[in-house]
Design a protein around this motif. Sequence first.
Motif, PDB file in Angstrom:
ATOM      1  N   PHE A  22      64.962 -22.367  13.110  1.00  0.00           N
ATOM      2  CA  PHE A  22      63.637 -22.871  13.177  1.00  0.00           C
ATOM      3  C   PHE A  22      62.628 -21.349  13.294  1.00  0.00           C
ATOM      4  O   PHE A  22      61.521 -21.322  12.865  1.00  0.00           O
ATOM      5  N   GLY A  23      63.031 -20.416  14.164  1.00  0.00           N
ATOM      6  CA  GLY A  23      62.395 -19.230  14.561  1.00  0.00           C
ATOM      7  C   GLY A  23      62.174 -18.638  13.179  1.00  0.00           C
ATOM      8  O   GLY A  23      61.415 -17.737  12.927  1.00  0.00           O
ATOM      9  N   THR A  24      63.418 -18.480  12.369  1.00  0.00           N
ATOM     10  CA  THR A  24      63.235 -17.825  11.137  1.00  0.00           C
ATOM     11  C   THR A  24      62.272 -18.433  10.308  1.00  0.00           C
ATOM     12  O   THR A  24      61.495 -17.682   9.670  1.00  0.00           O
ATOM     13  N   ARG A  28      58.730 -16.671   8.565  1.00  0.00           N
ATOM     14  CA  ARG A  28      58.820 -16.373   7.173  1.00  0.00           C
ATOM     15  C   ARG A  28      57.480 -17.181   6.777  1.00  0.00           C
ATOM     16  O   ARG A  28      56.851 -16.349   5.681  1.00  0.00           O
ATOM     17  N   HIS A  29      56.990 -18.000   7.448  1.00  0.00           N
ATOM     18  CA  HIS A  29      55.711 -18.711   6.950  1.00  0.00           C
ATOM     19  C   HIS A  29      54.503 -18.734   7.879  1.00  0.00           C
ATOM     20  O   HIS A  29      53.298 -18.937   7.531  1.00  0.00           O
ATOM     21  N   GLU A  30      54.751 -18.072   9.161  1.00  0.00           N
ATOM     22  CA  GLU A  30      53.448 -18.210  10.155  1.00  0.00           C
ATOM     23  C   GLU A  30      52.131 -17.454   9.353  1.00  0.00           C
ATOM     24  O   GLU A  30      51.122 -17.929   9.605  1.00  0.00           O
ATOM     25  N   ASN A  31      52.330 -16.113   8.651  1.00  0.00           N
ATOM     26  CA  ASN A  31      51.239 -15.604   8.453  1.00  0.00           C
ATOM     27  C   ASN A  31      50.272 -16.170   7.102  1.00  0.00           C
ATOM     28  O   ASN A  31      49.197 -16.282   7.249  1.00  0.00           O
ATOM     29  N   ARG A  32      51.239 -17.085   6.436  1.00  0.00           N
ATOM     30  CA  ARG A  32      50.618 -17.895   5.401  1.00  0.00           C
ATOM     31  C   ARG A  32      49.761 -18.981   5.773  1.00  0.00           C
ATOM     32  O   ARG A  32      48.658 -19.171   5.613  1.00  0.00           O
ATOM     33  N   VAL A  33      50.233 -19.502   6.650  1.00  0.00           N
ATOM     34  CA  VAL A  33      49.535 -20.639   7.873  1.00  0.00           C
ATOM     35  C   VAL A  33      48.264 -20.134   8.417  1.00  0.00           C
ATOM     36  O   VAL A  33      47.352 -20.737   8.317  1.00  0.00           O
ATOM     37  N   LEU A  34      48.497 -18.972   9.118  1.00  0.00           N
ATOM     38  CA  LEU A  34      47.502 -18.447   9.758  1.00  0.00           C
ATOM     39  C   LEU A  34      46.282 -18.035   8.663  1.00  0.00           C
ATOM     40  O   LEU A  34      45.150 -18.433   9.095  1.00  0.00           O
TER      41      LEU A  34
ATOM     42  N   ILE B   5      52.813 -13.938  16.000  1.00  0.00           N
ATOM     43  CA  ILE B   5      52.738 -14.517  17.452  1.00  0.00           C
ATOM     44  C   ILE B   5      54.026 -14.768  18.194  1.00  0.00           C
ATOM     45  O   ILE B   5      54.491 -15.994  17.838  1.00  0.00           O
ATOM     46  N   PRO B   6      54.797 -13.950  18.623  1.00  0.00           N
ATOM     47  CA  PRO B   6      56.132 -14.145  19.107  1.00  0.00           C
ATOM     48  C   PRO B   6      56.248 -15.170  20.133  1.00  0.00           C
ATOM     49  O   PRO B   6      57.109 -15.881  20.229  1.00  0.00           O
ATOM     50  N   GLU B   7      55.032 -15.399  20.964  1.00  0.00           N
ATOM     51  CA  GLU B   7      55.230 -16.441  21.893  1.00  0.00           C
ATOM     52  C   GLU B   7      55.104 -17.734  21.523  1.00  0.00           C
ATOM     53  O   GLU B   7      55.924 -18.672  22.012  1.00  0.00           O
ATOM     54  N   LEU B   8      54.571 -18.011  20.336  1.00  0.00           N
ATOM     55  CA  LEU B   8      54.469 -19.287  19.370  1.00  0.00           C
ATOM     56  C   LEU B   8      55.851 -19.480  19.041  1.00  0.00           C
ATOM     57  O   LEU B   8      56.493 -20.782  19.358  1.00  0.00           O
ATOM     58  N   GLU B   9      56.551 -18.395  18.537  1.00  0.00           N
ATOM     59  CA  GLU B   9      57.978 -18.410  17.891  1.00  0.00           C
ATOM     60  C   GLU B   9      58.714 -19.117  19.183  1.00  0.00           C
ATOM     61  O   GLU B   9      59.797 -19.803  19.089  1.00  0.00           O
ATOM     62  N   ARG B  10      58.636 -18.302  20.236  1.00  0.00           N
ATOM     63  CA  ARG B  10      59.554 -18.781  21.251  1.00  0.00           C
ATOM     64  C   ARG B  10      59.485 -20.194  21.766  1.00  0.00           C
ATOM     65  O   ARG B  10      60.270 -20.951  22.018  1.00  0.00           O
ATOM     66  N   GLU B  11      58.260 -20.584  21.735  1.00  0.00           N
ATOM     67  CA  GLU B  11      57.930 -22.168  22.282  1.00  0.00           C
ATOM     68  C   GLU B  11      58.562 -23.050  21.255  1.00  0.00           C
ATOM     69  O   GLU B  11      59.006 -23.912  21.715  1.00  0.00           O
ATOM     70  N   LEU B  12      58.227 -22.651  19.772  1.00  0.00           N
ATOM     71  CA  LEU B  12      59.018 -23.571  18.824  1.00  0.00           C
ATOM     72  C   LEU B  12      60.258 -23.540  19.013  1.00  0.00           C
ATOM     73  O   LEU B  12      61.239 -24.657  18.657  1.00  0.00           O
ATOM     74  N   VAL B  13      61.062 -22.423  19.347  1.00  0.00           N
ATOM     75  CA  VAL B  13      62.607 -22.547  19.314  1.00  0.00           C
ATOM     76  C   VAL B  13      63.002 -23.339  20.399  1.00  0.00           C
ATOM     77  O   VAL B  13      63.983 -23.939  20.354  1.00  0.00           O
ATOM     78  N   ALA B  14      62.399 -23.011  21.319  1.00  0.00           N
ATOM     79  CA  ALA B  14      62.504 -24.038  22.679  1.00  0.00           C
ATOM     80  C   ALA B  14      62.544 -25.430  22.366  1.00  0.00           C
ATOM     81  O   ALA B  14      63.078 -26.182  22.819  1.00  0.00           O
ATOM     82  N   ALA B  15      61.285 -25.650  21.935  1.00  0.00           N
ATOM     83  CA  ALA B  15      61.162 -27.206  21.397  1.00  0.00           C
ATOM     84  C   ALA B  15      62.128 -27.574  20.328  1.00  0.00           C
ATOM     85  O   ALA B  15      62.371 -28.807  20.574  1.00  0.00           O
ATOM     86  N   ALA B  16      62.620 -26.755  19.348  1.00  0.00           N
ATOM     87  CA  ALA B  16      63.769 -27.274  18.779  1.00  0.00           C
ATOM     88  C   ALA B  16      65.064 -27.376  19.172  1.00  0.00           C
ATOM     89  O   ALA B  16      65.732 -28.395  18.890  1.00  0.00           O
ATOM     90  N   ARG B  17      65.254 -26.526  20.428  1.00  0.00           N
ATOM     91  CA  ARG B  17      66.467 -26.487  21.373  1.00  0.00           C
ATOM     92  C   ARG B  17      66.411 -27.928  22.064  1.00  0.00           C
ATOM     93  O   ARG B  17      67.397 -28.731  22.027  1.00  0.00           O
ATOM     94  N   ARG B  18      65.218 -28.516  22.317  1.00  0.00           N
ATOM     95  CA  ARG B  18      65.088 -29.764  23.176  1.00  0.00           C
ATOM     96  C   ARG B  18      65.107 -30.652  22.361  1.00  0.00           C
ATOM     97  O   ARG B  18      65.927 -31.880  22.508  1.00  0.00           O
ATOM     98  N   LEU B  19      64.634 -30.429  21.099  1.00  0.00           N
ATOM     99  CA  LEU B  19      64.694 -31.807  20.117  1.00  0.00           C
ATOM    100  C   LEU B  19      66.296 -31.985  19.486  1.00  0.00           C
ATOM    101  O   LEU B  19      66.876 -33.140  19.322  1.00  0.00           O
ATOM    102  N   ALA B  20      67.017 -30.977  19.460  1.00  0.00           N
ATOM    103  CA  ALA B  20      68.345 -30.694  18.905  1.00  0.00           C
ATOM    104  C   ALA B  20      69.340 -31.594  20.313  1.00  0.00           C
ATOM    105  O   ALA B  20      70.194 -32.358  19.918  1.00  0.00           O
ATOM    106  N   GLY B  21      68.888 -31.193  21.410  1.00  0.00           N
ATOM    107  CA  GLY B  21      69.589 -31.647  22.427  1.00  0.00           C
ATOM    108  C   GLY B  21      69.302 -33.278  22.640  1.00  0.00           C
ATOM    109  O   GLY B  21      70.403 -34.137  23.042  1.00  0.00           O
TER     110      GLY B  21
END
Lengths: 183, 264
Positions: A22-24, A28-34, B5-21
């Motif tokens: 999901f990070g990938t 891939r799409h964050e700038n489009r949404v921003l 916004i890497p901090e948002l990516e980290r937060e989303l991956v952590a959320a995805a991990r919780r969701l998967a769990g």
Amino acid sequence: MVYTEIADHVLLAAVGSDPDAFGTFYRRHENRVLRYFLRRGATPELAADLTAEVFAAALVAAARSEPGGPAEAWLCGISRRTLAASRRRGRVEARARVRLGMAPVELTDESLERVLALEAQDAAAAALDGLSNLERAAVEARVMEERDYEDIAKELRCSEAVVRQRVSRGLARLRRQLERRKQ
Amino acid sequence: VSATIPELERELVAAARRLAGETAAAEPTANRRAAPRGRWRLRGSRRRGTGALALAIGFVLAAGTAAAVLSQRGEVGGEPTRGYGRDAPEADIGVHYRTRPVVIATGRLPDGEPFEIVGYQQSSPAGGQDLCIDTQFPRRGEGHGCGSNSGYAQSVSRGPGHPTTVTGATTAETRRVLVHYRDGEQGGSVEAALELVTDADVLTRIQVDEPFGFYVAELPEGARDIAVEGIGAGGRVLWDAVFPGEVDYLATKRIRDPYLRLKR
């Protein structure tokens, strides 16, 4: 795991077993949404807040079912609904983030700068569209691709003086457009 | 490619991990489907058992994210047009923003120049925090601060080649502010641009209980002996105040500064 050439629907399908997918998808799409929110007048921080909600909603939805159609259209639909709901409520929708237990994201200075740069790029791109084809080609070649005048003149089949003139006029027009936009 | 916004990516991956769990915990092992390609498998059915608990925890964690109000940059309730950093410029000496700078009022000077009044709470190195109100001229790319919501005559900004700008706060009942001054041998008066700060959301965000007014006026470059008066709805003068002039210490009769006394 590094995902580069993998289709969006495969990335979303993999989220259940490999959350990094999901990070990938996000990168891939964050700038489009921003950009979607920035173009509708959101400040960088507001755009980031709304973007967080869009991807949280996408994550929740992807965990339930496969999105039909291209991811871009799917995310655009979520963005539209998020913006509409936020406007209706007078505050940024946070339902999906609440559902996922996500902590509020505090933008760092670096991230804020990057979002601001995105906004500036958009403004410049929109202003470039306002130039004539000849001026745009000259400005793109000289300013964005940083090529020398001789090289550009050869490609555009004109003299260096003409290229210089087109670049100069194009930049002046861009400057005026951006100033008007700022006001 | 790194994220904007890497901090948002980290937060989303952590959320995805919780969701998967959660998904894995909710699915009986025997019912898990095989991966369609390689190591990936299809997502399981919607989680049920842990849902209520996750929702309750999530609500507590994410409640703060709903605070941003949909206002455009440079509008009342939005970010100022001239960006403020994540923290105060004086952060290295212990002064930090306690609330985000927000536009609390906007207006125009009589010549059409737009300005924004920006408010925020700021910590002080000695402890506690204070309200700061800045006056920003976004088109000129300049601004000054930090004022307060009390004090009729707060600041005089002057310099060679620049008009003299005065600011101050008023009561919410004030309808007009007149600024009187002397320019050479001539006297003059101008009406200040007065903006009332009454928006409940904005007042909450800058942690001020009562509505108030804030005015900005531009006077000629050499203006001196500046006085100000606030006028109410009925045309009655509600208050007046005098801006302190440039003090000539040596001409002052009551000099307390020992250095100046010595020099004299």
